[in-house]
Design a protein around this motif. Structure first.
Motif, mmCIF file in Angstrom:
data_model
loop_
_atom_site.group_PDB
_atom_site.id
_atom_site.type_symbol
_atom_site.label_atom_id
_atom_site.label_comp_id
_atom_site.label_asym_id
_atom_site.label_seq_id
_atom_site.Cartn_x
_atom_site.Cartn_y
_atom_site.Cartn_z
ATOM 1 N N ASP A 1 -6.730 0.759 -2.513
ATOM 2 C CA ASP A 1 -6.076 0.538 -3.804
ATOM 3 C C ASP A 1 -5.740 -0.926 -4.051
ATOM 4 O O ASP A 1 -5.454 -1.307 -5.191
ATOM 5 C CB ASP A 1 -4.794 1.377 -3.892
ATOM 6 C CG ASP A 1 -5.091 2.868 -3.847
ATOM 7 O OD1 ASP A 1 -5.622 3.390 -4.838
ATOM 8 O OD2 ASP A 1 -4.810 3.502 -2.816
ATOM 9 N N ASP B 1 2.413 5.371 -14.168
ATOM 10 C CA ASP B 1 2.124 3.946 -13.940
ATOM 11 C C ASP B 1 2.935 3.280 -12.828
ATOM 12 O O ASP B 1 2.787 2.081 -12.612
ATOM 13 C CB ASP B 1 2.309 3.121 -15.228
ATOM 14 C CG ASP B 1 1.316 3.519 -16.312
ATOM 15 O OD1 ASP B 1 0.215 3.968 -15.943
ATOM 16 O OD2 ASP B 1 1.638 3.388 -17.502
ATOM 17 N N THR C 1 0.523 1.905 -10.162
ATOM 18 C CA THR C 1 -0.289 0.832 -10.737
ATOM 19 C C THR C 1 0.512 -0.454 -10.863
ATOM 20 O O THR C 1 0.037 -1.547 -10.517
ATOM 21 C CB THR C 1 -0.821 1.251 -12.120
ATOM 22 O OG1 THR C 1 -1.609 2.437 -11.984
ATOM 23 C CG2 THR C 1 -1.666 0.143 -12.741
ATOM 24 N N ASN C 2 1.739 -0.336 -11.346
ATOM 25 C CA ASN C 2 2.586 -1.518 -11.517
ATOM 26 C C ASN C 2 2.962 -2.138 -10.180
ATOM 27 O O ASN C 2 2.973 -3.377 -10.037
ATOM 28 C CB ASN C 2 3.852 -1.148 -12.299
ATOM 29 C CG ASN C 2 3.551 -0.773 -13.741
ATOM 30 O OD1 ASN C 2 2.537 -1.190 -14.298
ATOM 31 N ND2 ASN C 2 4.420 0.020 -14.356
ATOM 32 N N GLN D 1 -0.015 -4.042 -8.719
ATOM 33 C CA GLN D 1 -0.189 -5.347 -9.372
ATOM 34 C C GLN D 1 0.850 -6.352 -8.886
ATOM 35 O O GLN D 1 0.547 -7.532 -8.692
ATOM 36 C CB GLN D 1 -0.104 -5.182 -10.893
ATOM 37 C CG GLN D 1 -1.294 -4.465 -11.503
ATOM 38 C CD GLN D 1 -2.628 -5.106 -11.129
ATOM 39 O OE1 GLN D 1 -2.801 -6.323 -11.220
ATOM 40 N NE2 GLN D 1 -3.570 -4.292 -10.683
ATOM 41 N N TYR E 1 0.988 3.879 -2.685
ATOM 42 C CA TYR E 1 1.840 4.845 -3.377
ATOM 43 C C TYR E 1 3.254 4.927 -2.800
ATOM 44 O O TYR E 1 4.051 5.780 -3.210
ATOM 45 C CB TYR E 1 1.170 6.219 -3.376
ATOM 46 C CG TYR E 1 -0.038 6.268 -4.280
ATOM 47 C CD1 TYR E 1 0.068 6.662 -5.608
ATOM 48 C CD2 TYR E 1 -1.288 5.869 -3.818
ATOM 49 C CE1 TYR E 1 -1.031 6.676 -6.451
ATOM 50 C CE2 TYR E 1 -2.399 5.879 -4.650
ATOM 51 C CZ TYR E 1 -2.268 6.283 -5.963
ATOM 52 O OH TYR E 1 -3.366 6.283 -6.791
#
Length: 344
Positions: free
Chosen positions: A181, A253, A256-257, A260, A208
């Motif tokens: 990821d 999200d 995902t956040n 990043q 995660y």
């Protein structure tokens, strides 16, 4: 390739255990359950969990775009790896191939299951030596472990090299994608239909943020998944793990956040490490950690411990003399790390 021919004879002949929850799979509303000898007084965990984790599997299938029939969950990736050993490797007869420096549990599980190990070290750039790997294969070589992005080096392996290994190795190729990821490389899960001997493992422990619940994921053909489901413990994923995973995965999200944020911090960390005078090499990374070469890994490791910072000393691993592995932390943690590295 006939996957059945790779299975241990005892596994091919095995009659799986059938739990109470395997036998009844109908709707649960308004049903009185007197089949599993459970304590009848409700407290949220008095009933056995779903042995096939249907609700969680459906959610994960939606997130990853992989059919549920190609997914199995394990009590951490280590259970998945152990099940693969048990399915395909005959003790005191078969062998597996590993590519050091790599994840240490491949070797531990081989020893636990009395399986031989053939090691082919990665080259100076931490890439697999494809021809050498294929040259050590014999009729008893059942598993080939590929960790990409690799731990502890952090880099992804060349896709063409992996493709050749998956195509030509006449056994099961296990691609460990614990850190996928954080990488721009495409997951090998998309290639499952092309290679019947391919198994891909992932985890919710890293990207995660669920290391504490111990949930590993296995992707493979329906044939392999059915075998692993047949030999796994009937209730290997407990109710609390299933519920917590569903709860956190349902938050839109968040992963995902956080990914990043970690990637942004990784870039800043790599840049800052360049100004530490005793760091001579910062290895390319596609993971949430950075491997660096220092003047004296034991000395620097102990100095950091004295300052209250715990990192990983990888100097004993092949090709990793005087290296330290640094996990990307929060902005505050990374600043403390950099400030400390510059001060010692």
């Amino acid at each position: 390739m006939d996957i059945k021919e790779l299975l241990r004879p005892t596994i091919k002949a095995l009659k799986p255990y059938s739990s109470a929850r395997d036998e009844f799979q109908g709707a649960t509303d308004n049903m009185v359950f007197l089949d599993a000898n459970e304590n009848p007084f409700e407290n949220g965990v008095n009933r056995y969990p779903d042995p096939l984790q249907r609700a969680l599997k459906s959610l994960w299938s939606e997130i990853k775009g992989v059919p549920t029939k190609n997914i199995m969950f394990g009590n951490g990736s280590d259970e998945v790896l152990d099940l693969i050993y048990r399915a395909f490797c005959e003790p005191n007869q078969d062998n597996v191939i590993t590519l050091p420096p790599t994840y240490g549990m491949y070797e531990v599980l081989a020893n636990l299951n009395a399986i031989g190990i053939k090691k082919v070290n990665l080259d100076a750039n931490f890439q697999p030596k494809v021809d050498e790997i294929l040259s050590v294969v014999d009729e008893n070589s059942k598993l080939l472990f590929i960790c990409s992005p690799n731990n502890p080096s952090g880099n992804s392996f060349n896709a063409q090299a992996i493709e050749k290994l998956v195509s030509e190795f006449q056994g099961i190729v296990v691609i460990d994608e614990a850190y996928i990821d954080f990488s721009k490389e495409e997951s090998w899960v998309s290639k499952l239909d092309l290679y019947p001997n391919l198994i891909v493992t992932q985890t919710v422990s890293k990207a995660y943020a669920m290391a504490g619940i111990r949930l590993g994921i296995c992707y493979a053909s329906t044939e392999i998944i059915s075998v692993l489901n047949a030999i796994k413990p009937p209730y290997n994923i407990n109710e609390l793990t299933q519920k917590k995973a569903i709860e956190l995965l349902s938050v839109k999200d968040i992963a995902t956040n956080q990914i990043q944020d970690i990637l942004s911090e990784r870039e800043k960390l790599v840049k800052a490490l360049q100004s530490v005078n005793y760091i001579s090499n910062i290895y390319p990374t596609d993971a949430n950690f950075v491997l660096v070469k220092v003047d004296d890994a034991n000395k620097r490791y102990n100095q950091l411990i004295e300052k209250g910072i715990v990192i990983r000393n990888r100097t004993t691993q092949p090709g990793c003399v005087n290296t330290l592995r640094l996990t990307v932390g929060t902005p505050t943690e990374n600043k403390i790390l950099i400030d400390t590295l510059k001060s010692i």
